[in-house]
Design a protein around this motif. Sequence first.
Motif, PDB file in Angstrom:
ATOM      1  N   ASP A   1       0.833  -1.209   0.000  1.00 52.41           N
ATOM      2  CA  ASP A   1       0.000   0.000   0.000  1.00 52.41           C
ATOM      3  C   ASP A   1       0.865   1.255   0.000  1.00 52.41           C
ATOM      4  O   ASP A   1       0.531   2.249  -0.673  1.00 52.41           O
ATOM      5  CB  ASP A   1      -0.925   0.001   1.216  1.00 52.41           C
ATOM      6  CG  ASP A   1      -2.100  -0.961   1.061  1.00 52.41           C
ATOM      7  OD1 ASP A   1      -2.382  -1.371  -0.083  1.00 52.41           O
ATOM      8  OD2 ASP A   1      -2.721  -1.289   2.087  1.00 52.41           O
ATOM      9  N   GLU A   2       1.961   1.239   0.739  1.00 52.34           N
ATOM     10  CA  GLU A   2       2.849   2.403   0.777  1.00 52.34           C
ATOM     11  C   GLU A   2       3.632   2.549  -0.528  1.00 52.34           C
ATOM     12  O   GLU A   2       3.742   3.651  -1.082  1.00 52.34           O
ATOM     13  CB  GLU A   2       3.818   2.293   1.959  1.00 52.34           C
ATOM     14  CG  GLU A   2       3.164   2.335   3.324  1.00 52.34           C
ATOM     15  CD  GLU A   2       2.404   3.628   3.569  1.00 52.34           C
ATOM     16  OE1 GLU A   2       2.840   4.679   3.042  1.00 52.34           O
ATOM     17  OE2 GLU A   2       1.370   3.590   4.271  1.00 52.34           O
ATOM     18  N   MET A   3       4.163   1.470  -1.053  1.00 56.74           N
ATOM     19  CA  MET A   3       4.960   1.547  -2.276  1.00 56.74           C
ATOM     20  C   MET A   3       4.127   2.038  -3.457  1.00 56.74           C
ATOM     21  O   MET A   3       4.604   2.823  -4.289  1.00 56.74           O
ATOM     22  CB  MET A   3       5.569   0.175  -2.602  1.00 56.74           C
ATOM     23  CG  MET A   3       6.619  -0.300  -1.612  1.00 56.74           C
ATOM     24  SD  MET A   3       7.341  -1.904  -2.064  1.00 56.74           S
ATOM     25  CE  MET A   3       8.294  -1.453  -3.524  1.00 56.74           C
ATOM     26  N   LEU A   4       2.889   1.600  -3.531  1.00 52.66           N
ATOM     27  CA  LEU A   4       2.066   1.919  -4.702  1.00 52.66           C
ATOM     28  C   LEU A   4       1.520   3.339  -4.683  1.00 52.66           C
ATOM     29  O   LEU A   4       0.847   3.750  -5.638  1.00 52.66           O
ATOM     30  CB  LEU A   4       0.929   0.900  -4.836  1.00 52.66           C
ATOM     31  CG  LEU A   4       1.391  -0.535  -5.125  1.00 52.66           C
ATOM     32  CD1 LEU A   4       0.206  -1.479  -5.243  1.00 52.66           C
ATOM     33  CD2 LEU A   4       2.250  -0.585  -6.385  1.00 52.66           C
ATOM     34  N   THR A   5       1.815   4.107  -3.652  1.00 51.97           N
ATOM     35  CA  THR A   5       1.456   5.532  -3.669  1.00 51.97           C
ATOM     36  C   THR A   5       2.498   6.363  -4.414  1.00 51.97           C
ATOM     37  O   THR A   5       2.265   7.550  -4.679  1.00 51.97           O
ATOM     38  CB  THR A   5       1.321   6.086  -2.240  1.00 51.97           C
ATOM     39  OG1 THR A   5       2.599   6.015  -1.581  1.00 51.97           O
ATOM     40  CG2 THR A   5       0.284   5.320  -1.440  1.00 51.97           C
ATOM     41  N   VAL A   6       3.628   5.760  -4.764  1.00 55.84           N
ATOM     42  CA  VAL A   6       4.717   6.497  -5.401  1.00 55.84           C
ATOM     43  C   VAL A   6       4.496   6.536  -6.911  1.00 55.84           C
ATOM     44  O   VAL A   6       4.341   5.491  -7.547  1.00 55.84           O
ATOM     45  CB  VAL A   6       6.070   5.844  -5.069  1.00 55.84           C
ATOM     46  CG1 VAL A   6       7.205   6.467  -5.886  1.00 55.84           C
ATOM     47  CG2 VAL A   6       6.361   5.971  -3.582  1.00 55.84           C
ATOM     48  N   PRO A   7       4.485   7.723  -7.513  1.00 59.00           N
ATOM     49  CA  PRO A   7       4.308   7.820  -8.971  1.00 59.00           C
ATOM     50  C   PRO A   7       5.397   7.056  -9.716  1.00 59.00           C
ATOM     51  O   PRO A   7       6.571   7.100  -9.349  1.00 59.00           O
ATOM     52  CB  PRO A   7       4.417   9.333  -9.226  1.00 59.00           C
ATOM     53  CG  PRO A   7       4.074   9.974  -7.929  1.00 59.00           C
ATOM     54  CD  PRO A   7       4.588   9.043  -6.867  1.00 59.00           C
ATOM     55  N   GLY A   8       4.991   6.356 -10.738  1.00 59.76           N
ATOM     56  CA  GLY A   8       5.942   5.602 -11.553  1.00 59.76           C
ATOM     57  C   GLY A   8       6.045   4.142 -11.207  1.00 59.76           C
ATOM     58  O   GLY A   8       6.535   3.344 -12.011  1.00 59.76           O
ATOM     59  N   ILE A   9       5.594   3.738 -10.029  1.00 62.71           N
ATOM     60  CA  ILE A   9       5.638   2.324  -9.647  1.00 62.71           C
ATOM     61  C   ILE A   9       4.483   1.576 -10.309  1.00 62.71           C
ATOM     62  O   ILE A   9       3.329   2.014 -10.265  1.00 62.71           O
ATOM     63  CB  ILE A   9       5.574   2.151  -8.118  1.00 62.71           C
ATOM     64  CG1 ILE A   9       6.917   2.526  -7.481  1.00 62.71           C
ATOM     65  CG2 ILE A   9       5.192   0.732  -7.728  1.00 62.71           C
ATOM     66  CD1 ILE A   9       8.041   1.532  -7.743  1.00 62.71           C
ATOM     67  N   ASP A  10       4.792   0.468 -10.933  1.00 62.45           N
ATOM     68  CA  ASP A  10       3.790  -0.361 -11.615  1.00 62.45           C
ATOM     69  C   ASP A  10       3.852  -1.763 -11.008  1.00 62.45           C
ATOM     70  O   ASP A  10       4.862  -2.463 -11.129  1.00 62.45           O
ATOM     71  CB  ASP A  10       4.081  -0.409 -13.114  1.00 62.45           C
ATOM     72  CG  ASP A  10       3.007  -1.148 -13.907  1.00 62.45           C
ATOM     73  OD1 ASP A  10       2.075  -1.704 -13.289  1.00 62.45           O
ATOM     74  OD2 ASP A  10       3.115  -1.180 -15.140  1.00 62.45           O
ATOM     75  N   TRP A  11       2.786  -2.165 -10.339  1.00 57.01           N
ATOM     76  CA  TRP A  11       2.728  -3.492  -9.721  1.00 57.01           C
ATOM     77  C   TRP A  11       2.442  -4.547 -10.776  1.00 57.01           C
ATOM     78  O   TRP A  11       1.508  -4.431 -11.565  1.00 57.01           O
ATOM     79  CB  TRP A  11       1.651  -3.521  -8.648  1.00 57.01           C
ATOM     80  CG  TRP A  11       1.357  -4.880  -8.089  1.00 57.01           C
ATOM     81  CD1 TRP A  11       0.218  -5.617  -8.252  1.00 57.01           C
ATOM     82  CD2 TRP A  11       2.225  -5.678  -7.253  1.00 57.01           C
ATOM     83  NE1 TRP A  11       0.312  -6.812  -7.579  1.00 57.01           N
ATOM     84  CE2 TRP A  11       1.528  -6.879  -6.957  1.00 57.01           C
ATOM     85  CE3 TRP A  11       3.500  -5.482  -6.742  1.00 57.01           C
ATOM     86  CZ2 TRP A  11       2.084  -7.876  -6.165  1.00 57.01           C
ATOM     87  CZ3 TRP A  11       4.054  -6.486  -5.954  1.00 57.01           C
ATOM     88  CH2 TRP A  11       3.347  -7.662  -5.672  1.00 57.01           C
ATOM     89  N   VAL A  12       3.250  -5.603 -10.793  1.00 59.83           N
ATOM     90  CA  VAL A  12       3.052  -6.731 -11.693  1.00 59.83           C
ATOM     91  C   VAL A  12       2.750  -7.951 -10.830  1.00 59.83           C
ATOM     92  O   VAL A  12       3.662  -8.563 -10.257  1.00 59.83           O
ATOM     93  CB  VAL A  12       4.301  -6.983 -12.567  1.00 59.83           C
ATOM     94  CG1 VAL A  12       4.014  -8.108 -13.565  1.00 59.83           C
ATOM     95  CG2 VAL A  12       4.718  -5.716 -13.300  1.00 59.83           C
ATOM     96  N   GLY A  13       1.485  -8.292 -10.719  1.00 59.39           N
ATOM     97  CA  GLY A  13       1.109  -9.456  -9.928  1.00 59.39           C
ATOM     98  C   GLY A  13       1.346 -10.734 -10.699  1.00 59.39           C
ATOM     99  O   GLY A  13       0.898 -10.880 -11.837  1.00 59.39           O
ATOM    100  N   ASN A  14       2.078 -11.656 -10.094  1.00 62.08           N
ATOM    101  CA  ASN A  14       2.424 -12.917 -10.751  1.00 62.08           C
ATOM    102  C   ASN A  14       1.579 -14.062 -10.231  1.00 62.08           C
ATOM    103  O   ASN A  14       0.819 -13.911  -9.274  1.00 62.08           O
ATOM    104  CB  ASN A  14       3.911 -13.213 -10.534  1.00 62.08           C
ATOM    105  CG  ASN A  14       4.805 -12.169 -11.155  1.00 62.08           C
ATOM    106  OD1 ASN A  14       5.235 -11.242 -10.487  1.00 62.08           O
ATOM    107  ND2 ASN A  14       5.089 -12.308 -12.431  1.00 62.08           N
ATOM    108  N   THR A  15       1.726 -15.229 -10.853  1.00 55.79           N
ATOM    109  CA  THR A  15       0.925 -16.389 -10.464  1.00 55.79           C
ATOM    110  C   THR A  15       1.570 -17.189  -9.341  1.00 55.79           C
ATOM    111  O   THR A  15       0.898 -17.951  -8.668  1.00 55.79           O
ATOM    112  CB  THR A  15       0.688 -17.308 -11.673  1.00 55.79           C
ATOM    113  OG1 THR A  15       1.952 -17.676 -12.238  1.00 55.79           O
ATOM    114  CG2 THR A  15      -0.146 -16.600 -12.730  1.00 55.79           C
ATOM    115  N   ASN A  16       2.875 -17.072  -9.167  1.00 51.46           N
ATOM    116  CA  ASN A  16       3.553 -17.641  -7.999  1.00 51.46           C
ATOM    117  C   ASN A  16       4.892 -16.943  -7.825  1.00 51.46           C
ATOM    118  O   ASN A  16       5.360 -16.226  -8.719  1.00 51.46           O
ATOM    119  CB  ASN A  16       3.707 -19.176  -8.096  1.00 51.46           C
ATOM    120  CG  ASN A  16       4.595 -19.604  -9.245  1.00 51.46           C
ATOM    121  OD1 ASN A  16       5.744 -19.187  -9.347  1.00 51.46           O
ATOM    122  ND2 ASN A  16       4.067 -20.451 -10.125  1.00 51.46           N
TER     123      ASN A  16
END
Length: 574
Positions: free
Chosen positions: A51-66
């Motif tokens: 939650d804290e990291m994703l408030t930073v502009p430019g960060i793109d979360w890549v959710g993986n399968t494992n």
Amino acid sequence: MIESELSALLQSMNEIADVVTVGQYLAHRLVELGGPHVFGLPGDFNLTLLDEMLTVPGIDWVGNTNELNAAYATDAYARTSRGVAGLVTTYGVGELSAINGIAGSFAEDVPVVQITGMPTTAARNSGALSHHTLVDGDYDHFFRAYKEVTVAGAILRAADASREIDRVLRAALDESKPVYLGIPMDVAAAPVSSAPLKRPLRATPSDAVALDDLRTALRDVLFGLDTVTILAGPRIHRRRAESLLERIAGHAGVRVATQASAKSMLPETHPASIGVYMGQMTPSPATRAAVDDAPLVILAGTVLSDVLTGFYSQGFDLENGVELGISSARVGAVTFHDVRLEDSLTVLDEVVADLALSSAAPVEARWPYRTPLEATAADAPLSQNELWTIVQEWLPTNAIAIADAGTAMYGALELQMPVGTDLLASPIWSSIGYTLPATLGTSLASERRSILFIGDGAAQLTAQELSTILHRGLTPIIVLINNDGYTIERVIQSPRAVYQDITRWNWAALPAALAPDVPVLTAQVRTAGDLRDALGRAAAASDRAVIVEAHLHPDDAPPLLAKLGAIAGGKPAE
């Protein structure tokens, strides 16, 4: 980082609030270091951190399968972006799933950051018996495990979190190796000053005196030579020094062979390129002779592992040669410490330029590139020879070719890479299945199209990451070599053993199961004509992912793989 990018980064850093959270601080550093895509999976111990990291502009979360797939994708992303890439997992079950991939990054010199969301500091200090632990009150088991496959690590405290983040990330920059950050839930949201972010992190500079001493030693050892022979390895790529290698190769009298893991690092059409060197497994006898018979070989960023040396069959004089490593250099028996590879290559360039060598004699037949196929029956079964020859004819420029560590890698090593096309392979760690998640990483890190060559056995290990590739709208071309199992193992030993077989999948139906609303071009090929047609349609279908399933006989192997099998069986290489 170019000057304009650095200026923009410093401007953005100046706009950051005076106080940020630990999670935000880390995210800002990852963006700065070329890792805006963060891979991983959520878990209850890392939710606050995310939650804290994703408030930073430019960060793109890549959710993986494992988590293993996430580690593979992070590794390839870091290789392609040339930055430091981050992987976020939860404590225990998540980080242990990722550790194989992190070990591979260690072996292959890739700077990734394993970021573990941990139980609270209070839980750790009290030894509370929590889920995801070994219920013995010791919360450092997995931190200790990671010490074996990282060069630096820390479990953060609020009091010095930013300083520890910078220390650990700088170690990744210095060593081109993975690092570990454990971040307890309460620390993730703790406030810290943003002031250090105004000063970009940089690798530790070389020792100026050691560099001068190296310059003198190189002049002495190279004086009087007619040619300079360089064996270039993958660590040049890790230090972003390919342009330096090409500059050195531009001098008269220089010849450059590359290791298999550095193939195409110097354009293979370059006049100084003499092909891939692998000891007794070197495809071209002329290339092997040029390296083994050289009066002195300069090893630049090399790794002298078993596969890369043809099982330690190199013929050059290692002890009396020159070796340029990531953080040190050696000339004969003398080692020069605290010398960065990029700086030692700069010194080599200066020394070679001053030598005024005559032009090196060309190495004849420096690489046995494939020639066009003779006419074959349209319905003749596809062979490995036809597969790779047709791929050679078709392979586009400005792409990223990726070859899994099995049959695919040994076929791809016999290709000549077109201009602007790199080959990503992992022959040191050689963990099969690496390349399918790696294709996710390369596709996110570069606008060049990724072209994956992978066997059916390897693909079954990590196939679920295809769903992430498809759902993100990425468009790689996947050539799946369906030979009913583990052909590389069959070549080495016991080809008829039951453990060499795998269960058969309907690969053409897999995309619809993983991403039912995403258009994917699929093709089944069994002949040379089928393959040419499918690859042509794949190149034209730039708006979607493509899976070309090539059916081949289980015992058919590329020549280089057959040579490996002979060596493993105790026979001399032909």
